[in-house]
Design a protein around this motif. Structure first.
Motif, PDB file in Angstrom:
ATOM      1  N   GLY B  10       0.850  -1.186   0.000  1.00 50.51           N
ATOM      2  CA  GLY B  10       0.000   0.000   0.000  1.00 50.51           C
ATOM      3  C   GLY B  10       0.882   1.230   0.000  1.00 50.51           C
ATOM      4  O   GLY B  10       1.844   1.304  -0.770  1.00 50.51           O
ATOM      5  N   VAL B 305      -4.198   8.875   1.010  1.00 52.41           N
ATOM      6  CA  VAL B 305      -4.655   8.833   2.393  1.00 52.41           C
ATOM      7  C   VAL B 305      -3.635   9.401   3.384  1.00 52.41           C
ATOM      8  O   VAL B 305      -4.001  10.068   4.340  1.00 52.41           O
ATOM      9  CB  VAL B 305      -4.993   7.375   2.761  1.00 52.41           C
ATOM     10  CG1 VAL B 305      -5.295   7.256   4.233  1.00 52.41           C
ATOM     11  CG2 VAL B 305      -6.188   6.926   1.955  1.00 52.41           C
ATOM     12  N   ARG B 344      -6.122   5.066  11.069  1.00 44.98           N
ATOM     13  CA  ARG B 344      -6.458   3.649  11.201  1.00 44.98           C
ATOM     14  C   ARG B 344      -5.842   2.824  10.071  1.00 44.98           C
ATOM     15  O   ARG B 344      -5.295   1.752  10.292  1.00 44.98           O
ATOM     16  CB  ARG B 344      -7.973   3.482  11.205  1.00 44.98           C
ATOM     17  CG  ARG B 344      -8.413   2.027  11.198  1.00 44.98           C
ATOM     18  CD  ARG B 344      -9.872   1.877  11.509  1.00 44.98           C
ATOM     19  NE  ARG B 344     -10.711   2.249  10.390  1.00 44.98           N
ATOM     20  CZ  ARG B 344     -12.044   2.306  10.439  1.00 44.98           C
ATOM     21  NH1 ARG B 344     -12.673   2.012  11.568  1.00 44.98           N
ATOM     22  NH2 ARG B 344     -12.734   2.647   9.388  1.00 44.98           N
ATOM     23  N   GLU B 345      -5.919   3.357   8.848  1.00 51.31           N
ATOM     24  CA  GLU B 345      -5.357   2.617   7.718  1.00 51.31           C
ATOM     25  C   GLU B 345      -3.865   2.407   7.909  1.00 51.31           C
ATOM     26  O   GLU B 345      -3.330   1.332   7.679  1.00 51.31           O
ATOM     27  CB  GLU B 345      -5.621   3.362   6.396  1.00 51.31           C
ATOM     28  CG  GLU B 345      -7.046   3.179   5.909  1.00 51.31           C
ATOM     29  CD  GLU B 345      -7.298   3.804   4.530  1.00 51.31           C
ATOM     30  OE1 GLU B 345      -6.379   3.786   3.680  1.00 51.31           O
ATOM     31  OE2 GLU B 345      -8.414   4.305   4.305  1.00 51.31           O
ATOM     32  N   GLY B 348      -3.053  -0.064  10.688  1.00 51.53           N
ATOM     33  CA  GLY B 348      -3.260  -1.434  10.219  1.00 51.53           C
ATOM     34  C   GLY B 348      -2.066  -1.947   9.433  1.00 51.53           C
ATOM     35  O   GLY B 348      -1.618  -3.073   9.614  1.00 51.53           O
ATOM     36  N   ARG B 349      -1.539  -1.097   8.562  1.00 45.48           N
ATOM     37  CA  ARG B 349      -0.389  -1.523   7.764  1.00 45.48           C
ATOM     38  C   ARG B 349       0.847  -1.726   8.628  1.00 45.48           C
ATOM     39  O   ARG B 349       1.691  -2.552   8.348  1.00 45.48           O
ATOM     40  CB  ARG B 349      -0.080  -0.479   6.696  1.00 45.48           C
ATOM     41  CG  ARG B 349      -1.170  -0.382   5.689  1.00 45.48           C
ATOM     42  CD  ARG B 349      -0.684  -0.333   4.271  1.00 45.48           C
ATOM     43  NE  ARG B 349      -1.863  -0.425   3.422  1.00 45.48           N
ATOM     44  CZ  ARG B 349      -2.638   0.620   3.158  1.00 45.48           C
ATOM     45  NH1 ARG B 349      -2.327   1.802   3.613  1.00 45.48           N
ATOM     46  NH2 ARG B 349      -3.712   0.467   2.416  1.00 45.48           N
ATOM     47  N   GLU B 351       0.726  -2.927  11.421  1.00 46.90           N
ATOM     48  CA  GLU B 351       0.392  -4.086  12.247  1.00 46.90           C
ATOM     49  C   GLU B 351       0.462  -3.770  13.730  1.00 46.90           C
ATOM     50  O   GLU B 351       0.930  -4.562  14.538  1.00 46.90           O
ATOM     51  CB  GLU B 351       1.248  -5.293  11.838  1.00 46.90           C
ATOM     52  CG  GLU B 351       0.840  -5.773  10.463  1.00 46.90           C
ATOM     53  CD  GLU B 351       1.805  -6.738   9.807  1.00 46.90           C
ATOM     54  OE1 GLU B 351       2.810  -7.090  10.435  1.00 46.90           O
ATOM     55  OE2 GLU B 351       1.544  -7.124   8.656  1.00 46.90           O
ATOM     56  N   ALA B 358     -10.931  -1.206  15.277  1.00 45.04           N
ATOM     57  CA  ALA B 358      -9.633  -1.244  14.600  1.00 45.04           C
ATOM     58  C   ALA B 358      -8.913   0.106  14.579  1.00 45.04           C
ATOM     59  O   ALA B 358      -7.879   0.258  13.945  1.00 45.04           O
ATOM     60  CB  ALA B 358      -9.751  -1.803  13.185  1.00 45.04           C
TER      61      ALA B 358
END
Ligand code: ADP
Ligand code: MG
Lengths: 430, 575
Positions: B10, B305, B344-345, B348-349, B351, B358
């Motif tokens: 990403g 983003v 958040r994105e 998440g990446r 981890e 989330a």
């Protein structure tokens, strides 16, 4: 010389991991198996390991198969020859005719600079009063129909699509039933627009990854036509199938879901597609109409919810009618100030009264006595539903406005409508 | 080049380096075709740096070079910002459009401020003066304001003015002063300086309690749930309830010096409306075009983003900069949820261990830290500057129990909850008068506000009851109370944003109208029956609404007011 890589390390879900070097992120690859070739896309690079999302799925892929990299991202061939043609999610002809021989354009182009966007200002007259009066549709708008299985949302989509009078119509079908595809075809043929239509169709029987590619192809082609100055209408159905495909793949990729299994970037993924709707400064436009079926008729479900936050309004189709509550065109105020001086007053007044009518109905259903005012509201609600909300009604805007005045005059004193004096004086039927 | 890419996922790139890497510094990932993609270091582990790339990572390869820099992600500050339209990284969009065309092609960056513009400089200090960071060295006129050219905010200690430019015209690149530090070393000063966006910019003698009402000309806000200069508020609501329209009308009508609009992760079309409308609209208070007091920062939903996360900080830093000039600034962020989702994105990446829905565990502290950048400050020379922050929140499913809304409610001073029921019934602005609150004091006497709030609450109770016992089971007194609450709602709380007059009510008219409504609400009615009560209330509603549409000091205005007074005099008996 073509270079092949055959050191496949992992096959899971739709993803194949192969060792390779010098591979660009997002590039395409071809996975060759005993059963044939499938396109795949690079979704992760980690040292020498390249993860590929295989469009046709990984069934039958073995660790002995070969991968070849195309050195460019996903593309779609673009030329005027597309008109009248039908393709599948991977861009293969679906109509038994030859492949298109034309230069490809990259899908997922960068966003348009807001400074180069025009303010949308051309109303699309649909001859559906619930749209024209209450939630006017505007060229370059992005707008979904929220509905549930069993409603005739595809028919409504096709009806508005034909009425929109676009230069080019692009239909993207996702998880579409074959019958529905044939119905669209028939409608376009009857409407005499098949020759300026392009269709990208993924049916429920096709691999799930190909579903993901439908909107991107439709929108890339639409954008190119629009840059040539054409007014393009894109119809996407059903975007819930698209979102579900995203969900399926993100779960396989072991992403942490944010809400009911959907990935945290669902909003971004949807927005990047819907935002392709545009009115270019000094070129054409792209209008996007979509269908979104709401699982469990629940508008707070992540798919309709995220969609509503992105699109410029929504039409709720329920019980065969466009609901006045919840339905919204955010661009209506760009156009309804210039149609007729009573347009906005009727728009607000009629809905406020209809809201009151619903309250009176609730009271009635509870068995309470109806006051004279309640009775006037009940009568109004009935007339409004039959003469305006009914989807069989097919009349131009001004006639629809006149019809609203007639209904108001049949039920109320001018003062009771909440409409301001200056407008009443001019339009109240005598 | 001092690093190379080892992984891409990403917009997250892992890069290996043998040199020093500074957390939150910027860097460039260099694509095969030479395009340099701006990135930020967000985690360092050993000799591996995790970087978020502010662009699409399409085409990046393992082993592509990475260029690490020392500086943190920063904005450029100086004259020429007002009227600007920037992306989240402060690239000027009009200039990009001119040079690049329709699309925002990755890797195209431009200097935010015009470098060839001449500004007329007037010095404010003399040679030999002792100055510190934030002190004004001189001023240049920028639209309506005297733009202060200040000693760079990052300079520590006291400096002596060695040279100061003569009055005259200079570009932002020209040297306008030379300062020397304790050790006698000389430092040139230009009109532009930079500041890292993630650090609050505040050079002040002290922070003060915000208490000056900020008039927005939205009646339900100013009269019922006021906001003050230097305060904070949030507007949560489901989609379509009116968050953006409320922000837009506030941007137009708020009685404030400068408005900074942060269009964060929402529709591009809404930005287009602002940037096409504002140059044409006049600010009635100054007679100048609205765009001259506005800066637009936009990272719309289709833009990358990571830059969305940065855009909010870019906006707040520009706001703080103008506050240092003793001005009152309003920052409108739409929507802070998209900013939170960008975090958040990324989380998440990376981890990281996820929290609720989330979102990362640090979500609340980031929200708090953002709103904490608002406030009233007393500058070193005694002048006062303020920064007000208003953010919309887009709760998933319209359910305000979610983390972003809850995290925001803990830190803001006012809450405008938009209700779906009200927006469905076209009762705009759809701010729920029963749920919303404000901790600030506004233009109306709080005792009167409390009275109205009691009436609204009571009216609501009666209506609830009526759904059980019906109108026949309700006394005429109770029915009149419920109808009176409706009158206040229809005539005062609701406001037609698209009407020239009703759309914006100045403070004095609000005070007058509020009192007039109180008179109506407190009448001792003696209705013969319920139908008469209803008719009277329909009449007064109609009268007041039409009065709202009449411009002050017109015959229409006086005529309608006279009718309202007559209604009051006869206690509604003549309807
Ligand atoms: N104050 C208002 N007056 C009139 N119409 C409004 C008002 N606020 C919202 N609307 C209507 O509702 C639509 C959606 O409002 P918007 O602010 O875009 O919603 P949100 O940002 O909450 O999704 C607008 O396009 C407009 O038609
Ligand atoms: Mg909005």
């Amino acid at each position: 010389m073509r270079k092949y890589y055959d050191d496949i390390r992992r096959i899971a879900g739709n993803v194949v991991t192969v060792r390779a070097s010098d591979v660009g992120y997002d590039d395409l690859a071809v996975v060759s198996t005993g059963r044939g070739d499938s396109l795949a896309q690079v979704i992760r690079l980690e040292g020498r390991e390249v993860s590929l999302q295989v469009f046709a799925g990984t069934q039958g892929v073995s660790n002995n198969d070969r991968v070849r990299f195309l050195r460019h991202p996903m593309q779609v061939p673009f030329s005027n020859d597309l008109l009248g043609r039908v393709f599948d999610g991977a861009g293969r002809p679906r109509d038994g005719r030859e492949r298109i021989n034309a230069d490809g354009v990259d899908v997922g182009s960068p966003p348009v600079n807001p400074v180069r966007r025009r303010m949308p200002d051309k109303m699309i007259e649909t001859r559906i009063p619930m749209i024209d009066i209450f939630n006017s549709l505007v060229e370059s708008q992005k707008l979904p129909i929220f509905s549930v299985a069993g409603e005739l949302y595809n028919e409504l989509l096709a009806r508005i699509g034909l009425q929109a009078d676009a230069d080019i119509i692009i239909l993207g079908g996702m998880g579409l039933r074959h019958d529905d595809y044939l119905k669209f075809r028939q409608t376009f043929e009857d409407g005499g627009v098949l020759g300026r239509t392009v269709m990208y169709i993924h049916t429920a029987a096709d691999p799930v990854v190909e579903c993901l590619l439908i909107p991107d192809q439709c929108l890339a082609v639409a954008e190119q036509f629009a840059l040539q100055g054409r007014r393009v209408l894109v119809l996407l159905t059903d975007m819930t199938a698209f979102a579900d495909a995203l969900k399926e793949i993100s779960i396989i990729m072991e992403q942490i879901p944010s809400n009911r299994g959907y990935p945290g970037d669902l909003y971004t993924q949807l927005a990047r597609r819907y935002e392709k709707a545009v009115d270019f400064d000094e070129a054409g436009s792209v209008t996007v109409l979509a269908c979104v079926t709401m699982p469990g008729d629940d508008v707070t479900h992540p798919v309709p919810d995220n969609t509503g936050y992105i699109t410029e309004g929504q039409f709720y189709l329920r019980n065969g009618r466009i609901e006045p509550f919840g339905s919204l065109s955010r661009l209506k105020q760009q156009v309804n100030g210039e149609t007729r001086d009573d347009h906005r007053a009727i728009m607000d007044g009629c809905i406020q009264l209809y809201a009151l009518c619903r309250e009176s109905r609730e009271k009635r259903d509870m068995g309470f006595e109806m006051s004279p005012w309640d009775r006037r509201l009940l009568k109004y609600g009935e007339l409004f539903e039959n003469r305006i909300m009914n989807l069989a009604v097919n009349i131009p805007l001004f006639e629809a406005l006149d019809r609203c005045w007639a209904i108001l005059a049949e039920c109320f004193e001018p003062m009771e409508t909440g409409i301001r004096q200056s407008i009443i004086e001019k339009h109240w039927p005598r | 080049m001092n690093g190379r890419i080892i992984a891409v996922h990403g917009n997250l790139v892992k890069a290996e380096t043998s040199t020093r890497v500074v957390q939150n510094s910027v860097g460039y990932c260099v694509r095969g075709d030479g395009t340099r993609l701006l990135s930020e270091v967000i985690r360092v582990r050993g000799n591996v740096a995790d970087m978020q790339v502010f662009e699409e990572t399409r085409g990046l390869r393992v082993n592509d070079p990475v260029e690490f820099r020392e500086e943190m992600l920063s904005v450029t500050l100086g004259p020429g910002l007002l009227g600007g339209i920037y992306d989240g990284l402060q690239n000027p969009l009009p200039k990009l459009a001119e040079q690049v065309g329709y699309f925002l092609t990755p890797g195209q960056y431009m200097t935010p401020l015009p470098t060839d513009n001449k500004w007329t400089f007037s010095p404010a200090v003399q040679t030999g003066a002792a100055v510190q960071a934030g002190d004004t060295l001189g001023t240049v006129p920028e639209t309506l304001f005297e733009h202060a050219i200040m000693v760079p905010f990052g300079w520590r200690g006291t400096y002596k003015v060695q040279r100061i430019a003569e009055p005259g015209d200079y570009t932002i690149e020209d040297e306008i002063a030379v300062l020397s530090d304790d050790s006698g070393q000389e430092h040139p000063v230009r009109m532009r300086q930079t500041w890292p966006v993630k650090l609050p910019l505040c050079v002040a003698r002290q922070r003060q309690m915000p208490q000056d009402p900020l008039v927005t000309r939205v009646r339900i806000i100013d009269s019922m749930f006021p906001v003050v200069r230097g305060g904070t508020y949030c507007i949560p609501g489901p989609f379509g309830a009116g968050k953006t329209v409320l922000q837009q009308i506030t941007a137009r009508h708020a009685e404030i010096d400068i408005v900074i609009i942060a269009a964060c992760g929402e529709r591009a079309g809404e930005v287009v409306e602002t940037l096409r409308d504002f140059p044409k609209l006049q600010d009635p208070r100054t007679g100048r075009s609205l765009i001259e007091r506005t800066i637009i920062i936009c990272n719309t939903s289709a833009m990358p983003v990571a830059a969305r996360e940065a855009s909010i900080y870019t906006a707040v830093t520009l706001a703080e900069y103008y506050r240092q000039m003793g001005l009152n600034i309003l920052l409108l962020a739409d929507s802070t949820s998209r900013w939170a989702q960008a975090m958040r994105e990324l989380s998440g990446r990376l981890e990281e261990i996820p929290g609720e829905e989330a979102f990362p565990a640090y979500l609340e502290s980031r929200i708090a830290a953002l709103y904490e950048r608002a406030g009233v400050i007393e500058l070193k020379d005694g002048r006062i500057g303020s920064l007000t922050i208003g953010g919309t929140v887009s709760p998933a499913g319209g359910n305000m129990e979610e983390p972003v809304t809850q995290g925001t409610l803990k830190v803001v001073g006012a809450f405008y909850g938009l209700s779906r029921a009200r927006s469905d019934a076209r009762r705009y602005p759809a701010i729920d008068p029963l749920e919303s609150w404000s901790k600030y004091r506004g233009i109306i006497d709080p005792a009167k506000v409390a009275k109205v709030r009691r009436l609204l609450a009571r009216g609501n109770e009666i209506k609830q009851m009526m759904t059980v016992v019906g109108e026949e089971g309700t006394s005429i007194e109770d029915l009149t109370t419920a109808l009176s609450a409706d009158v206040f709602d229809n005539c005062f709380l609701q406001q037609n944003a698209f009407d020239e007059v009703d759309g914006a009510t100045p403070a004095d008219r609000q005070i007058f109208a509020f009192d007039k409504l109180l008179e109506v609400l407190e009448l001792e009615y003696a209705f013969a029956d319920k139908e008469q009560a209803r008719r009277a209330m329909v009449l007064i509603t109609d009268l007041i609404r039409n009065w709202n549409y009449a411009a002050a000091d017109t015959d229409e205005y006086r005529d309608r007011l006279a009718k309202i007074d007559r209604f009051i005099a006869t206690k509604g008996q003549e309807s």
